[in-house]
Write a protein that holds these residues in place. Sequence first.
Motif, short mmCIF file in Angstrom:
data_model
loop_
_atom_site.label_atom_id
_atom_site.label_comp_id
_atom_site.label_asym_id
_atom_site.label_seq_id
_atom_site.Cartn_x
_atom_site.Cartn_y
_atom_site.Cartn_z
N ALA A 10 0.84 -1.21 0.00
CA ALA A 10 0.00 0.00 0.00
C ALA A 10 0.87 1.25 0.00
N SER A 11 1.95 1.23 0.76
CA SER A 11 2.84 2.39 0.80
C SER A 11 3.50 2.60 -0.55
N ARG A 12 3.88 1.53 -1.19
CA ARG A 12 4.53 1.65 -2.50
C ARG A 12 3.57 2.21 -3.52
N LYS A 13 2.33 1.74 -3.51
CA LYS A 13 1.34 2.25 -4.45
C LYS A 13 1.12 3.74 -4.24
N ALA A 14 1.05 4.16 -2.99
CA ALA A 14 0.87 5.58 -2.70
C ALA A 14 2.06 6.38 -3.21
N ALA A 15 3.25 5.85 -3.02
CA ALA A 15 4.45 6.54 -3.51
C ALA A 15 4.47 6.59 -5.03
N ASP A 16 4.04 5.50 -5.67
CA ASP A 16 3.99 5.49 -7.13
C ASP A 16 3.00 6.52 -7.66
N GLU A 18 2.02 9.25 -6.08
CA GLU A 18 2.58 10.58 -5.81
C GLU A 18 3.64 10.93 -6.85
N HIS A 19 4.51 9.97 -7.18
CA HIS A 19 5.55 10.21 -8.18
C HIS A 19 4.93 10.52 -9.54
N ALA A 20 3.90 9.77 -9.90
CA ALA A 20 3.24 9.99 -11.18
C ALA A 20 2.62 11.38 -11.23
N LEU A 21 1.97 11.78 -10.16
CA LEU A 21 1.35 13.11 -10.13
C LEU A 21 2.39 14.21 -10.19
N GLN A 22 3.51 14.04 -9.50
CA GLN A 22 4.56 15.04 -9.54
C GLN A 22 5.15 15.16 -10.94
N SER A 23 5.26 14.04 -11.65
CA SER A 23 5.83 14.09 -12.99
C SER A 23 4.89 14.76 -13.98
N LEU A 24 3.60 14.77 -13.66
CA LEU A 24 2.62 15.41 -14.54
C LEU A 24 2.47 16.90 -14.28
N ALA A 25 2.94 17.36 -13.15
CA ALA A 25 2.80 18.78 -12.81
C ALA A 25 3.47 19.63 -13.88
N GLY A 26 2.72 20.52 -14.48
CA GLY A 26 3.27 21.40 -15.50
C GLY A 26 3.26 20.82 -16.90
N VAL A 27 2.83 19.58 -17.06
CA VAL A 27 2.81 18.96 -18.39
C VAL A 27 1.75 19.61 -19.27
N ILE A 28 0.61 19.91 -18.69
CA ILE A 28 -0.47 20.55 -19.43
C ILE A 28 -0.38 22.05 -19.18
N PRO A 29 -0.02 22.82 -20.20
CA PRO A 29 0.13 24.26 -20.00
C PRO A 29 -1.22 24.93 -19.75
#
Length: 51
Positions: A10-16, A18-29
């Motif tokens: 469960a912790s790993r899924k949450a981290a995954d 979070e990582h995915a969301l952080q990588s998307l930040a700023g992708v859509i202008p």
Amino acid sequence: MEVVRKYVDASRKAADIEHALQSLAGVIPYTDMTLEELREERLRKYENIFG
């Protein structure tokens, strides 16, 4: 042991997530375009990339 494994999974899924969301930040202008309009623009831009 099973409880620990479930907690780690469960912790790993949450981290995954979070990582995915952080990588998307700023992708859509920020524009006045809808997501559909942005999609169409990208499709036109890259439609001949392999041609």
